[in-house]
Scaffold this active site. Structure first.
Site, PDB file in Angstrom:
ATOM      1  N   ARG A 159       0.856  -1.191   0.000  1.00  0.00           N
ATOM      2  CA  ARG A 159       0.000   0.000   0.000  1.00  0.00           C
ATOM      3  C   ARG A 159       0.886   1.232   0.000  1.00  0.00           C
ATOM      4  O   ARG A 159       1.910   1.268   0.687  1.00  0.00           O
ATOM      5  CB  ARG A 159      -0.897   0.020   1.231  1.00  0.00           C
ATOM      6  CG  ARG A 159      -1.940  -1.094   1.197  1.00  0.00           C
ATOM      7  CD  ARG A 159      -2.766  -1.124   2.435  1.00  0.00           C
ATOM      8  NE  ARG A 159      -1.920  -1.070   3.615  1.00  0.00           N
ATOM      9  CZ  ARG A 159      -2.338  -0.724   4.807  1.00  0.00           C
ATOM     10  NH1 ARG A 159      -3.577  -0.392   5.003  1.00  0.00           N
ATOM     11  NH2 ARG A 159      -1.510  -0.711   5.829  1.00  0.00           N
ATOM     12  N   SER A 193       7.348  -5.353   6.915  1.00  0.00           N
ATOM     13  CA  SER A 193       6.824  -6.226   7.972  1.00  0.00           C
ATOM     14  C   SER A 193       7.525  -7.581   8.041  1.00  0.00           C
ATOM     15  O   SER A 193       6.900  -8.633   7.894  1.00  0.00           O
ATOM     16  CB  SER A 193       5.326  -6.412   7.749  1.00  0.00           C
ATOM     17  OG  SER A 193       4.731  -5.167   7.588  1.00  0.00           O
ATOM     18  N   ASP A 208       5.550  -3.209  11.007  1.00  0.00           N
ATOM     19  CA  ASP A 208       4.111  -2.875  11.043  1.00  0.00           C
ATOM     20  C   ASP A 208       3.554  -2.780  12.464  1.00  0.00           C
ATOM     21  O   ASP A 208       2.651  -1.991  12.727  1.00  0.00           O
ATOM     22  CB  ASP A 208       3.283  -3.853  10.187  1.00  0.00           C
ATOM     23  CG  ASP A 208       3.557  -5.326  10.481  1.00  0.00           C
ATOM     24  OD1 ASP A 208       4.461  -5.628  11.275  1.00  0.00           O
ATOM     25  OD2 ASP A 208       2.870  -6.179   9.881  1.00  0.00           O
TER      26      ASP A 208
HETATM   27  C1  BGC Z   1       7.174 -10.776  10.629  1.00  0.00           C
HETATM   28  C2  BGC Z   1       7.005  -9.536  11.483  1.00  0.00           C
HETATM   29  C3  BGC Z   1       5.683  -8.869  11.178  1.00  0.00           C
HETATM   30  C4  BGC Z   1       4.546  -9.879  11.290  1.00  0.00           C
HETATM   31  C5  BGC Z   1       3.192  -9.263  10.984  1.00  0.00           C
HETATM   32  C6  BGC Z   1       5.947 -11.677  10.732  1.00  0.00           C
HETATM   33  O1  BGC Z   1       6.053 -12.742   9.835  1.00  0.00           O
HETATM   34  O2  BGC Z   1       8.308 -11.498  11.015  1.00  0.00           O
HETATM   35  O3  BGC Z   1       8.066  -8.627  11.284  1.00  0.00           O
HETATM   36  O4  BGC Z   1       5.501  -7.820  12.088  1.00  0.00           O
HETATM   37  O5  BGC Z   1       4.772 -10.947  10.406  1.00  0.00           O
HETATM   38  O6  BGC Z   1       3.134  -8.746   9.701  1.00  0.00           O
END
Ligand code: BGC
Length: 438
Positions: free
Chosen positions: A78, A142, A196
Site C-alpha cells: 500500500r 513487515s 508494522d
Molecule cells: C514478521 C514480522 C511482522 C509480522 C506481521 C511476521 O512474519 O516477522 O516482522 O511484524 O509478520 O506482519
C-alpha cells in the site's frame, strides 16, 4: 497416541479439542517462558524473541504535516498519503493498494524492489502528484529486520512464504533507494523504516497515551511495546528519550506445546524450525492446520469428502466464512455434503481458531504483565490484521484468555482495532524523523 481415540467423529473431535486446548496452566507457562525469552533477547543472549530496538519512541501527538508511507505487508503493498493535524488526528488522504505477484515474492531482490518502485510511481500518477519535488517517505517493512538506525536495517530472514533471493542480510532501505533511482524517482528520500507493529502502536498512541502495545494478527503475527532504555542491555547508545519501542518478533517464540499437525506443517514449510508461534496463530497457517486435520479424518473414514489434498488450498478466509455460516464446499466443487460432515468441519475450524486466539491472548498477557505486573494502570492494545478484525469470535476468545489470567483486572486492558495503523503510524514516524533532520 491412544489407538481407541477415534472410532467416531465425535470422539475424534473431543480428542482434537484436548490436543488444541490452551489451559490456564498452559497460559502461565507461556507467560513464564515469554518473560525468560524477553529478558534474554533484551540482553543480547540467544533467544527465540529477537527483541529488536526500533529507534522510535511514542509520538507526542503534536507532529504535523503531510507525509507519504509505503507499507509492504504479507500479501499487499500500500502507498499512502497521511495528514497529521498536530492535535492527535491522522487522516488517510489517499491510498493505493497493489497485490504482490508470485514472481515478486519468490524471484530476485531486484524484481521485488523494482515492483515496489513501480507501485510508488503508479500512486504518484493516480494522485496526480508532481514527479520532481523532493519528498520524504516512511517505509513499513513487515519482516524481521536488524535495525541500525531509524532509516536503515538488514533483513534477518524472510517469513510468511517470501523466498525472494539476495535480500537477506542486506539493508532494505538502501535496496529501496536504489530501485527508486533506477526508476528516476531519486527525489524520494526514505526517511524512516518501521515494522508494522511499531506503526500500529505509534498510530494509536498519537491520540491515546494509554496505548502501550501494538499487535498484528493477520497473515503473520507479531507485537511491540515501549521498553525502558535502561532495560535494553544490548543497546549501548543513549538518547534523549527514556524509552524505545521494541519489536519483539513474537512469531518466533518457540516454547509452545505443538501437536502432530503443527509438526507436519512445519516440516513442509519454507522456514522449517522457525516461527513456531506464528505457525500456530497467524492467518497464513490456520487454514492449512485445519486441512491437515480434515485429511486425517478422511483417511480414517470419519469424513466422506473427496477433496482437500492440495496444500494450503483451505485458507483462513474459508475458515472465517464457515464460522459465519457460509458454504465452504461450493468453493471446492462439492455439492452434496451431509449435515453431519458440515458440522464436523465447523467444529474443526472452531477448535483451530480458538487455540490461535488463546495463544495470542496469553502472549498479550505476558507483555502486559512484563510492563505492569500488578495491572495498576490502563493499557490500550492497538491491533491490526484480518484475523482480529474479521474472524468471528476471535476477539472474545482472546478476551476470555485475559480474563482467565487476570480475573477482573483484565478490564483495564482494551483491545482496539486500528485499521491501516501500520501505514499511518510509519508516516508519523517519518514526520518525527524528518523534523529531527531539519
Ligand atoms: C514478521 C514480522 C511482522 C509480522 C506481521 C511476521 O512474519 O516477522 O516482522 O511484524 O509478520 O506482519
Amino acid at each position: 497416541m491412544n489407538k481407541d481415540f477415534a472410532h467416531t467423529p465425535d470422539r475424534f473431535l473431543s480428542h482434537l479439542e484436548s490436543l488444541f486446548s490452551v489451559t490456564l496452566q498452559d497460559a502461565r507457562e507461556i507467560m513464564f517462558h515469554f518473560h525468560e525469552e524477553m529478558r534474554r533477547g533484551l540482553a543480547g543472549e540467544r533467544s527465540s524473541l529477537k527483541m529488536i530496538p526500533s529507534f522510535v519512541s511514542r509520538p507526542k501527538g503534536t507532529e504535523k504535516g503531510n507525509f507519504l508511507a509505503l507499507d509492504l505487508g504479507g500479501t499487499n503493498i500500500r502507498v499512502l498519503a497521511v495528514e497529521l493535524d498536530g492535535k492527535g488526528n491522522a487522516t488517510l488522504a489517499a491510498v493505493s493498494r497493489f497485490v504482490i505477484s508470485h514472481e515478486a515474492m519468490g524471484g530476485s531482490g531486484d524484481t521485488l524492489f523494482n515492483f515496489i518502485a513501480d507501485c510508488i510511481q503508479s500512486f504518484f500518477r493516480e494522485q496526480h502528484l508532481g514527479m520532481q519535488q523532493a519528498c520524504d517517505l516512511a517505509f513499513t517493512f513487515s519482516f524481521p529486520v536488524e535495525q541500525r538506525s531509524i532509516a536503515s536495517g538488514k533483513l534477518i530472514c524472510w517469513t510468511k512464504g517470501f523466498t525472494t533471493s539476495g535480500v537477506e542480510g542486506r539493508d532494505v532501505v538502501a535496496l529501496l533507494a536504489e530501485a527508486l533511482q533506477r526508476k528516476d524517482m531519486g527525489f524520494i528520500h526514505v526517511a524512516a523504516l518501521a515494522n508494522d507493529t511499531v506503526g500500529t502502536l505509534v498510530a494509536k498512541s498519537y491520540a491515546d497515551p494509554d496505548c502501550d502495545m501494538g499487535v498484528i494478527l493477520g497473515t503473520g503475527t507479531n507485537a511491540c511495546y515501549p521498553e525502558k532504555i535502561a532495560r535494553i542491555l544490548k543497546y549501548h547508545c543513549s538518547g534523549a528519550s527514556a524509552e524505545m519501542i521494541v519489536n519483539m518478533e513474537w512469531g518466533g517464540f518457540d516454547k509452545l506445546k505443538t501437536n502432530r499437525y503443527d509438526q507436519v506443517l512445519d516440516r513442509a514449510s519454507h522456514n522449517s524450525g522457525l516461527q513456531q508461534l506464528e505457525k500456530m496463530v497467524s492467518g497464513m497457517y490456520l487454514g492449512e492446520i485445519a486441512r491437515l486435520v480434515i485429511v486425517e479424518m478422511i483417511e480414517k473414514g470419519l469424513l466422506s469428502l473427496p477433496a482437500f489434498s492440495e496444500a494450503y488450498a483451505l485458507t483462513t478466509e474459508h475458515l472465517s466464512n464457515t464460522a459465519q455460516g457460509q458454504d465452504l464446499f461450493s468453493d471446492f466443487g462439492l455439492a452434496h455434503v451431509s449435515a453431519a460432515d458440515r458440522q464436523t468441519i465447523r467444529e474443526i475450524c472452531r477448535i483451530v481458531s480458538t487455540r490461535s486466539a488463546r495463544i495470542a491472548g496469553a502472549a498479550i498477557a505476558a507483555v502486559i504483565a512484563w510492563m505492569d505486573a500488578d495491572l495498576e494502570s490502563s493499557h490500550t492494545v492497538a491491533i491490526d490484521g484480518a484475523l482480529f478484525e474479521k474472524y468471528p469470535g476471535f476477539n472474545n476468545n482472546m478476551t476470555d484468555m485475559l480474563l482467565d489470567v487476570f480475573g477482573d483486572r483484565a478490564k483495564r486492558i482494551k483491545l482496539y482495532l486500528v485499521k491501516d495503523g501500520s501505514g499511518i503510524g510509519s508516516a508519523i514516524i517519518g514526520a518525527v524523523a524528518a523534523s529531527a533532520r531539519r
